[in-house]
Structures are given as structure tokens and as C-alpha cells.
Design a protein around this motif. Structure first.
Motif, PDB file in Angstrom:
ATOM      1  N   MET A   1      13.446   4.174  -4.686  1.00 15.28           N
ATOM      2  CA  MET A   1      12.200   3.730  -4.776  1.00 15.28           C
ATOM      3  C   MET A   1      11.983   3.222  -5.861  1.00 15.28           C
ATOM      4  SD  MET A   1       8.648   6.441  -5.477  1.00 15.28           S
ATOM      5  CE  MET A   1       9.501   6.224  -6.886  1.00 15.28           C
ATOM      6  N   HIS A  54       4.458   0.397  -7.891  1.00 15.45           N
ATOM      7  CA  HIS A  54       2.620   1.102  -8.142  1.00 15.45           C
ATOM      8  C   HIS A  54       2.851   0.775  -9.552  1.00 15.45           C
ATOM      9  CE1 HIS A  54       3.710   3.238  -4.708  1.00 15.45           C
ATOM     10  NE2 HIS A  54       2.389   3.259  -4.246  1.00 15.45           N
ATOM     11  N   SER A  56       0.516   2.221 -12.581  1.00 13.93           N
ATOM     12  CA  SER A  56      -0.677   3.537 -12.306  1.00 13.93           C
ATOM     13  C   SER A  56      -1.997   3.363 -13.792  1.00 13.93           C
ATOM     14  CB  SER A  56       1.107   4.884 -13.316  1.00 13.93           C
ATOM     15  OG  SER A  56       1.286   4.490 -14.235  1.00 13.93           O
ATOM     16  N   ILE A 133      -1.740   9.558  -8.870  1.00 16.12           N
ATOM     17  CA  ILE A 133      -0.675  10.406  -8.186  1.00 16.12           C
ATOM     18  C   ILE A 133      -1.857  10.842  -6.855  1.00 16.12           C
ATOM     19  CG2 ILE A 133       1.390  11.200  -8.026  1.00 16.12           C
ATOM     20  CD1 ILE A 133       2.476   9.718  -9.632  1.00 16.12           C
ATOM     21  N   SER A 136      -2.513   8.159  -5.178  1.00 18.40           N
ATOM     22  CA  SER A 136      -1.838   7.366  -3.990  1.00 18.40           C
ATOM     23  C   SER A 136      -0.628   7.679  -3.384  1.00 18.40           C
ATOM     24  CB  SER A 136      -1.314   6.508  -5.477  1.00 18.40           C
ATOM     25  OG  SER A 136       0.031   7.514  -5.360  1.00 18.40           O
ATOM     26  N   LEU A 138       2.131   8.231  -3.493  1.00 16.96           N
ATOM     27  CA  LEU A 138       2.781   8.813  -4.131  1.00 16.96           C
ATOM     28  C   LEU A 138       3.470  10.506  -3.481  1.00 16.96           C
ATOM     29  CD1 LEU A 138       2.503   7.177  -6.805  1.00 16.96           C
ATOM     30  CD2 LEU A 138       4.771   6.143  -5.242  1.00 16.96           C
ATOM     31  N   ASP A 139       4.156  11.250  -3.278  1.00 17.03           N
ATOM     32  CA  ASP A 139       4.515  12.445  -3.597  1.00 17.03           C
ATOM     33  C   ASP A 139       4.146  13.133  -5.111  1.00 17.03           C
ATOM     34  OD1 ASP A 139       4.939  15.117  -3.224  1.00 17.03           O
ATOM     35  OD2 ASP A 139       6.795  14.859  -1.861  1.00 17.03           O
ATOM     36  N   ASP A 142       7.409  14.630  -7.013  1.00 22.92           N
ATOM     37  CA  ASP A 142       8.619  14.297  -7.802  1.00 22.92           C
ATOM     38  C   ASP A 142       7.735  14.079  -8.938  1.00 22.92           C
ATOM     39  OD1 ASP A 142       9.965  13.322  -5.154  1.00 22.92           O
ATOM     40  OD2 ASP A 142       9.246  11.282  -4.965  1.00 22.92           O
TER      41      ASP A 142
END
Lengths: 160, 446
Positions: A1, A54, A56, A133, A136, A138-139, A142
């Protein structure tokens, strides 16, 4: 990613360079892209969006030749593709009216005046990125090293 | 003929036609004096008189002028006080006709008394006095406002000078220490290649635009076998590909090391330029506050225009300049003031025209004397000043320029206006998409 992007817009290269030194704090988890005009930023944003990357945060100067920062950020806020992008205005000069417009129309998440304090800037960006984050797909695991723990805790509790 | 004129003619024919009651008055002589007895009503047959009033403060106000067919002494005559309100002096040689308080009424069909016959004259006299008073009070109001404005500018100037002084110390510290750092860092590199990379940053600075940097990244990705992050750092330096390849492959420098050496140079250059720019800002602010300059030189404005042109000659290379300087009388002032006015205006014009590189640049400058006023125009064929900005261009902080560290301060025209105003002159701007004209008017009496 691929890493999420942070976009900086300022017509003065020297200011971009100074800003980039501070943003280097986030370089481990984010790609930082610099633009000298909002038109250039538009190109980058469209490209990244088309690639499904993404985005941000956009950090933008206010007074530039052509479009002003507030007008640009207002345009982003009204664009479905970029609603979730966090928006920060970084400016040496903004009138009272500009500020009102920034809050009412541009949905600006944070406002920092030049000259800025590096620590304060990094702290505010941490908070904005944490919100981004969590909001979103996203994890967040991370990104733990660069997130603001307090904000993370609050955002996660609100989310659940 | 109106009835008013009929009436006036009747009065003149009946009351003022006796040549025995005509008198000649030389220019400069006093016909009646404020507060003194005056038993006569005068009709001006020819010439011009002026009435003045000395106030309690000793100021002299000019309250009336009288020419042919006007009356003088209306108040003292018809109020029956026989005391003059004003001092009336002949401005030119005059011929006056008079009647005095012993004048019998000459009967007419409409009116039996002299007061009734003269009623229109009295009313006219009252009206013109009232109008004159109004004008005087408006004049005073205008003068007062000007005074307040001058005071405001003066205190702004003093404050600016104070700020400038404070900032100069800070700038000196930044400038000198940056220069010292440049020397120290220059000496510390162990490898000549490192020094070369540092010096590239220091001398050339950030010559690549953000677009150029992205393009540079794409190019370097084809040639260098390093990670994307490292490419991003190297691309920013704008160093030639061979230099980078050599540093990475032969000298085994990491991208971070190369970038750091270059960025140190570029950052120091930014600091030097920022100090220089700040010093420039301070100089401009100081000029804004300067009021103590000697103004005792006899100067010719045409020469100051030529001085300014020669100061900027290197920037006029590709500019077609049309000079139309007509002979001008000398004025007293400070040469530097005017050289600054023209340099600021010329610089603005040059920068405006540079914004439109496809159109050949034309600058015309003209000077001419018109009715004791020197008129100087500076016309460029740049893109013009946006209409919404035009009314405010003489305010501080208004600028159309913003490019790198040479961005406009928005002080240039403020300084120009201050200098021009201080010589009791005027400046106007006209602008449309075809260009901008500044017109400066300087009275020769200064």
C-alpha cells in the motif's frame, strides 16, 4: 500500500522548504508533496484521486497570486472527492473577514499564522492526521508512532 | 430684462447719477474701516474692491469682493448704525458713486421709502454674505481635516522609524551570524565533493520549481538504483545526474547525506536572502518615516527623472522608453525625494510589464509646465491594476507583486504619495487592461 499524502501549497519556495523540514517528522508514514500554486495542487490532487491514493492533509498558504488559500480550501470542501481531506491554513496575513470565511465556507480544520512554532505545528498536524486515519479505511495500528494518543483514544471511543 | 435688473437700473439712474457724487479711488486705498463711522452707501461704477474682517485672534478673513454695479456699505447704511462691519479696500483703481444718510427719498410708483426701494439690494447683500460665511467655514473644515491627516501620517512615520530601528538590530544579528555560519560550514567538509554539493546549494539555491522537481524525480528513477524516498531527496537538489551518480556509486554517500549537504547550503542562502529582504523592508519603512531631510536644493525635476533612469538602466534593456521632457522651472527640495518617487514608479512599471512577457514593453515618461504646476506622467503598457485594487493602491500593504523573496511590500506607492504630498503635490492613477498611467502634479511655488 502506498503512503497517504500530505500536500503543501505556498508560492514561496523558501517557505515550502522550511515547512518541509517540520513535516519530515511524518515522512516515515506519509508522502509529502509540495506545490507552488493551487492550480498545481489541483493537478496533483486529481492524479492522486484517480489512482485511489489517500490524501490526508492539505496545508495551504492564504495570499498567493491567483486563487487564495481560503478559496482553494473552500473549493476542496465542496468537492465530494476531497471532503475527508484535513485542511490547514498557514498564513502571514489574513483579515478578520478572511478568517470568518475560512471557518464558515472552507471548513478549515486548523489555522496557523506565520511565523509558526515547529512543535505546535507538528502537534496540530498529529491531531488532524489521527482524525483522518480513524475516519478512513486505513488501519490506525500502522500509524501509531505519529498519532496523537489522546485524540486517538477519543476518536476511537466516539467511533464505537 | 428682469424686474430685479429694472429695479437696479432705476436705483442707479435716480440715486447715483449725479457726477458731483462720483469719486475716484486709487488701488490700495481704504474706503471704509472696520468699526469706524461710515455714513455712505457706495455703488461701484468701475474697478474692484475687497472687504476684509479682522477677527479677535488677529486673523484677517476676506469676506466680500465688489465689482461694477455692486453696493458697498449696505449694512452701515441701512442698519442706521453708520458703523462699518468690514474694512473695504480698493483692489484696483475704482470709480464710486455715493449717497449718504441725508439722502432724501426719490418717490417712485411702487415704493415710498428708500428702504423699500433698496430692499432687493439689502436682501442680495445678506444672501451673498451668508454664502461667503458658509464658504469660509467649509474652507476651515477642509484645512482642519488636512491638518489631522498630516498629523496622522507624521505619527505613523515616527512609529515606523522606531520599529525600523528595533528591527535593524535583529536583522544585523541574523545577517552576520548567517555569514559566519557559511564560513564555518564551508571549512568543515572533509571531502571536496561534499563541499561542492554544499556550495551548489549555497550559490544556486532552490532554482527548481516544484513541477521541475517532480520531473527530475521521474528522470532520476530511470537512472539511479535507489529507493523512491531517496530519489525524492536527490531530485530536490537539482544537481546534475552525473554528480549524483558519482556521489552515490563512487563516494558511497547516502541520499540523505547528499541532500543534507545541499540543503544546508540552500537553507543558509534562504537565510541570507531573508535577511536582505528584511533589511530592504526596513529601509522602505524608514523612508516612510523620514521627515528631517533637508529641502534646500534648487533642483530640476527632469534631472531627477534622468537620475532615476540611470540608476535603473540595467533593467531598461528590453524596454522601449519614450521620454518627452519639456523645459521646467526649478523648484526647491530634496533631490533624493524625487529620485525615489521616480524609481518606485519606474520599478512598478517594469514589474507590471514583465508580467506580460509576450507584449513588447513600452514606457513613456513626460514632463510639462501647465499654469504654475509641473505635470509628470509615467505610462506603462502592463496588464493594468485590478479595478478593485485601484482605489487603495496608495495604502500600505497593497501589492500586486508576490514572487519568491522579492515579493512586494506594498510600501512603494505609499512612499511616493507621501513625498508628493509633502511638496503640496498630487498623484493620480488611471489604469485599464492596456496599461497604467501615474500623473504627478507639483506646484512650482514650493
Amino acid at each position: 500500500m502506498s503512503k497517504p499524502y500530505i500536500i503543501c501549497v505556498d508560492d514561496q519556495r523558501e517557505v515550502l522548504a522550511a515547512l518541509k523540514k517540520d513535516l519530515n517528522f511524518f515522512a516515515s508514514h506519509f508522502r509529502i508533496e509540495e506545490c507552488e500554486s493551487t492550480a498545481e495542487a489541483d493537478e496533483i490532487l486529481n492524479e492522486l484521486d484517480a489512482d485511489g491514493t489517500h490524501i490526508s492533509l492539505v496545508v495551504c498558504d492564504h495570499i498567493m497570486p491567483g486563487e487564495t488559500g481560503i478559496d482553494f480550501l473552500a473549493r476542496l470542501s465542496a468537492d465530494n472527492r476531497f471532503v475527508a481531506v484535513k485542511k490547514m491554513l498557514l498564513t502571514g496575513l489574513a483579515t478578520h473577514e478572511d478568517t470568518i470565511r475560512a471557518i464558515n465556507n472552507a471548513s478549515i480544520d486548523f489555522y496557523i499564522s506565520k511565523p509558526w512554532d515547529s512543535e505546535a505545528l507538528i502537534h496540530s498536524i498529529k491531531i488532524l492526521l489521527t482524525r483522518f486515519i480513524v475516519g478512513s479505511d486505513l488501519d490506525f495500528q500502522d500509524f501509531i508512532p505519529i498519532l496523537d494518543q489522546q485524540t486517538l483514544y477519543k476518536e476511537l471511543r466516539n467511533k464505537n | 430684462m428682469s424686474s430685479e435688473q429694472d429695479n437696479l437700473k432705476w436705483l442707479i439712474d435716480n440715486y447715483f447719477s449725479d457726477p458731483n457724487r462720483w469719486i475716484q479711488v486709487r488701488a490700495g486705498s481704504v474706503v471704509m474701516e472696520q468699526g469706524r463711522e461710515n455714513q455712505r452707501l457706495y455703488l461701484v461704477r468701475s474697478g474692484r474692491l475687497q472687504g476684509s474682517l479682522t477677527t479677535e485672534d488677529g486673523d484677517v478673513e476676506y469676506v466680500l469682493t465688489a465689482g461694477k454695479d455692486n453696493f458697498v456699505g449696505v449694512y452701515s447704511f441701512f442698519s442706521r448704525t453708520y458703523l462699518s462691519l468690514y474694512t473695504v479696500t480698493a483692489v484696483t483703481d475704482c470709480e464710486l458713486a455715493w449717497i449718504d444718510k441725508n439722502q432724501p427719498t426719490i418717490a417712485s410708483e411702487e415704493a415710498q421709502s428708500i428702504e423699500k426701494q433698496f430692499m432687493p439690494v439689502v436682501v442680495q447683500d445678506l444672501v451673498s454674505r451668508q454664502q461667503r460665511m458658509l464658504e469660509i467655514s467649509q474652507d476651515k473644515e477642509r484645512t482642519f481635516r488636512k491638518l489631522v491627516e498630516h498629523q496622522r501620517l507624521a505619527s505613523l512615520g515616527q512609529m515606523a522609524a522606531g520599529i525600523a530601528h528595533e528591527l535593524n538590530n535583529a536583522i544585523a544579528v541574523l545577517d552576520h551570524n548567517t555569514r559566519w555560519l557559511v564560513e564555518q560550514v564551508t571549512r568543515r567538509w572533509k571531502q571536496p565533493q561534499e563541499l561542492a554539493i554544499f556550495e551548489a546549494g549555497l550559490l544556486q539555491g532552490r532554482f527548481l520549481s516544484t513541477r521541475d522537481i517532480r520531473e527530475n524525480k521521474r528522470q532520476l528513477q530511470k537512472n539511479l538504483k535507489v529507493s523512491e524516498e531517496q530519489i525524492a531527496l536527490l531530485a530536490e537538489t537539482g544537481l546534475p545526474r552525473e554528480t549524483l551518480e558519482n556521489a552515490v556509486n563512487k563516494l558511497k554517500m547516502s541520499a540523505a547525506e547528499i541532500y543534507s549537504a545541499w540543503e544546508m547550503g540552500a537553507s543558509l542562502k534562504d537565510m541570507l536572502m531573508a535577511a536582505e529582504q528584511s533589511a530592504h523592508v526596513v529601509r522602505s519603512i524608514k523612508t516612510l518615516g523620514a521627515q528631517h531631510k533637508e529641502r534646500n536644493t534648487a533642483l530640476n525635476l527632469n534631472e531627477t527623472i534622468e537620475n532615476a533612469l540611470s540608476l535603473l538602466h540595467h533593467r531598461f534593456k528590453n524596454i522601449e522608453t519614450k521620454l518627452q521632457l519639456n523645459p521646467l522651472p526649478g523648484i526647491t527640495g530634496n533631490i533624493g525625494d524625487f529620485v525615489q518617487v521616480w524609481t518606485n514608479l519606474f520599478k512598478n512599471a517594469l514589474e507590471a510589464m514583465a508580467a506580460n512577457p509576450l507584449r513588447p514593453s513600452h514606457l513613456s515618461i513626460s514632463s510639462i509646465l501647465e499654469n504654475n504646476t509641473i505635470r509628470i506622467t509615467v505610462t506603462d503598457n502592463g496588464p493594468g491594476i485590478p479595478a478593485d485594487l485601484l482605489p487603495n493602491i496608495f495604502q500600505p500593504n497593497v501589492t500586486t507583486k508576490k514572487e519568491g523573496l522579492s515579493f512586494g511590500l506594498g510600501l512603494g506607492l505609499t512612499i511616493v504619495e507621501r513625498i508628493v504630498t509633502s511638496y503640496h503635490g498630487k498623484i493620480e492613477a488611471h489604469s485599464d487592461s492596456g496599461g497604467t498611467t501615474f500623473t504627478i502634479l507639483i506646484p512650482t511655488g514650493v
